[in-house]
Design a protein around this motif. Structure first.
Motif, PDB file in Angstrom:
ATOM      1  N   PHE A  30      11.404  84.835   5.162  1.00  0.00           N
ATOM      2  CA  PHE A  30      11.270  83.745   6.125  1.00  0.00           C
ATOM      3  C   PHE A  30      12.642  83.176   6.450  1.00  0.00           C
ATOM      4  N   MET A  31      12.972  83.106   7.720  1.00  0.00           N
ATOM      5  CA  MET A  31      14.197  82.446   8.162  1.00  0.00           C
ATOM      6  C   MET A  31      13.966  80.932   8.120  1.00  0.00           C
ATOM      7  N   PRO A  32      15.029  80.124   8.003  1.00  0.00           N
ATOM      8  CA  PRO A  32      14.855  78.673   7.945  1.00  0.00           C
ATOM      9  C   PRO A  32      14.054  78.108   9.124  1.00  0.00           C
ATOM     10  N   ALA A  33      14.335  78.547  10.335  1.00  0.00           N
ATOM     11  CA  ALA A  33      13.606  78.037  11.506  1.00  0.00           C
ATOM     12  C   ALA A  33      12.130  78.441  11.458  1.00  0.00           C
ATOM     13  N   THR A  34      11.860  79.626  10.966  1.00  0.00           N
ATOM     14  CA  THR A  34      10.469  80.084  10.842  1.00  0.00           C
ATOM     15  C   THR A  34       9.737  79.230   9.821  1.00  0.00           C
ATOM     16  N   ALA A  35      10.376  78.971   8.703  1.00  0.00           N
ATOM     17  CA  ALA A  35       9.763  78.126   7.673  1.00  0.00           C
ATOM     18  C   ALA A  35       9.447  76.736   8.246  1.00  0.00           C
ATOM     19  N   ARG A  36      10.401  76.157   8.961  1.00  0.00           N
ATOM     20  CA  ARG A  36      10.157  74.841   9.574  1.00  0.00           C
ATOM     21  C   ARG A  36       8.966  74.899  10.532  1.00  0.00           C
ATOM     22  N   GLY A  37       8.874  75.972  11.299  1.00  0.00           N
ATOM     23  CA  GLY A  37       7.762  76.133  12.231  1.00  0.00           C
ATOM     24  C   GLY A  37       6.411  76.232  11.541  1.00  0.00           C
ATOM     25  N   LEU A  38       6.428  76.630  10.282  1.00  0.00           N
ATOM     26  CA  LEU A  38       5.203  76.718   9.493  1.00  0.00           C
ATOM     27  C   LEU A  38       4.973  75.454   8.666  1.00  0.00           C
ATOM     28  N   GLY A  39       5.819  74.460   8.869  1.00  0.00           N
ATOM     29  CA  GLY A  39       5.652  73.182   8.184  1.00  0.00           C
ATOM     30  C   GLY A  39       6.202  73.135   6.780  1.00  0.00           C
ATOM     31  N   THR A  40       7.179  73.988   6.499  1.00  0.00           N
ATOM     32  CA  THR A  40       7.770  74.011   5.165  1.00  0.00           C
ATOM     33  C   THR A  40       9.269  74.286   5.290  1.00  0.00           C
ATOM     34  N   SER A  41       9.883  74.658   4.217  1.00  0.00           N
ATOM     35  CA  SER A  41      11.310  74.988   4.220  1.00  0.00           C
ATOM     36  C   SER A  41      11.532  76.221   3.348  1.00  0.00           C
ATOM     37  N   THR A  42      12.679  76.835   3.514  1.00  0.00           N
ATOM     38  CA  THR A  42      12.982  77.985   2.662  1.00  0.00           C
ATOM     39  C   THR A  42      13.123  77.538   1.205  1.00  0.00           C
ATOM     40  N   GLU A  43      13.593  76.324   0.998  1.00  0.00           N
ATOM     41  CA  GLU A  43      13.718  75.806  -0.366  1.00  0.00           C
ATOM     42  C   GLU A  43      12.335  75.682  -1.013  1.00  0.00           C
ATOM     43  N   ALA A  44      11.370  75.136  -0.266  1.00  0.00           N
ATOM     44  CA  ALA A  44      10.015  74.991  -0.797  1.00  0.00           C
ATOM     45  C   ALA A  44       9.374  76.362  -1.017  1.00  0.00           C
ATOM     46  N   LEU A  45       9.582  77.278  -0.076  1.00  0.00           N
ATOM     47  CA  LEU A  45       9.021  78.625  -0.218  1.00  0.00           C
ATOM     48  C   LEU A  45       9.559  79.313  -1.469  1.00  0.00           C
ATOM     49  N   ALA A  46      10.839  79.142  -1.738  1.00  0.00           N
ATOM     50  CA  ALA A  46      11.466  79.781  -2.903  1.00  0.00           C
ATOM     51  C   ALA A  46      10.923  79.247  -4.222  1.00  0.00           C
ATOM     52  N   LYS A  47      10.377  78.042  -4.209  1.00  0.00           N
ATOM     53  CA  LYS A  47       9.826  77.447  -5.433  1.00  0.00           C
ATOM     54  C   LYS A  47       8.373  77.847  -5.672  1.00  0.00           C
ATOM     55  N   MET A  48       7.736  78.470  -4.673  1.00  0.00           N
ATOM     56  CA  MET A  48       6.335  78.855  -4.787  1.00  0.00           C
ATOM     57  C   MET A  48       6.186  80.150  -5.581  1.00  0.00           C
ATOM     58  N   THR A  49       4.998  80.334  -6.145  1.00  0.00           N
ATOM     59  CA  THR A  49       4.660  81.632  -6.717  1.00  0.00           C
ATOM     60  C   THR A  49       4.386  82.577  -5.544  1.00  0.00           C
TER      61      THR A  49
END
Length: 142
Positions: A30-49
């Motif tokens: 996920f690119m940062p802009a894509t993550a934002r478009g999905l209502g999250t961030s790359t930082e939050a995605l990286a912390k997920m399982t």
């Protein structure tokens, strides 16, 4: 799963970061802009399982429902959505016309002709699919 295997270097890690420094992260990078478009961030995605992140993978693919008829189209949804539905010889990037994008993706130029086609990019995903179908290749949490 073949696309995720490719994008994560077969680690299936949700926190894997793009080695080229694009800022992309996760199962489908996920690119940062894509993550934002999905209502999250790359930082939050990286912390997920990986299982938690699959919710965002599903959200990402939802707009392409009904359009992804081939494995190469599935990968194009991740890599270059403009190529979804295009023929396999469609040139994604050429060294002569898009040198920066070509350079960033030059590893996909399987035949070394300075053009990256949809088929070339998808061939790497097809190889991951074939490898994943081999006996004994079960995914384990990394």
């Amino acid at each position: 799963m073949a696309c995720i295997a490719f994008e994560t270097g077969e680690t299936f890690r949700s926190n894997i970061r793009n080695a080229a420094g694009s800022g992309a992260v996760g199962l489908i990078q996920f690119m940062p802009a894509t993550a934002r478009g999905l209502g999250t961030s790359t930082e939050a995605l990286a912390k997920m399982t990986a299982v938690e992140q699959l919710v965002y993978v599903r959200m990402y693919f939802k707009p392409y429902a009904g359009r992804l008829k081939t494995l190469s189209d599935v990968y194009m949804a991740i890599l270059w959505p403009k190529a979804i539905g295009k023929p396999e010889d469609y040139v994604l990037w050429s060294k002569g016309t898009r040198p920066t994008t070509y350079r960033q993706n030059s590893g996909l130029d399987v035949n070394g002709d300075h053009d990256i086609t949809k088929a070339e990019a998808a061939s790497l995903i097809q190889a991951k699919l074939a490898r994943g179908r081999l006996p004994g290749n079960l995914w384990r949490e990394a």
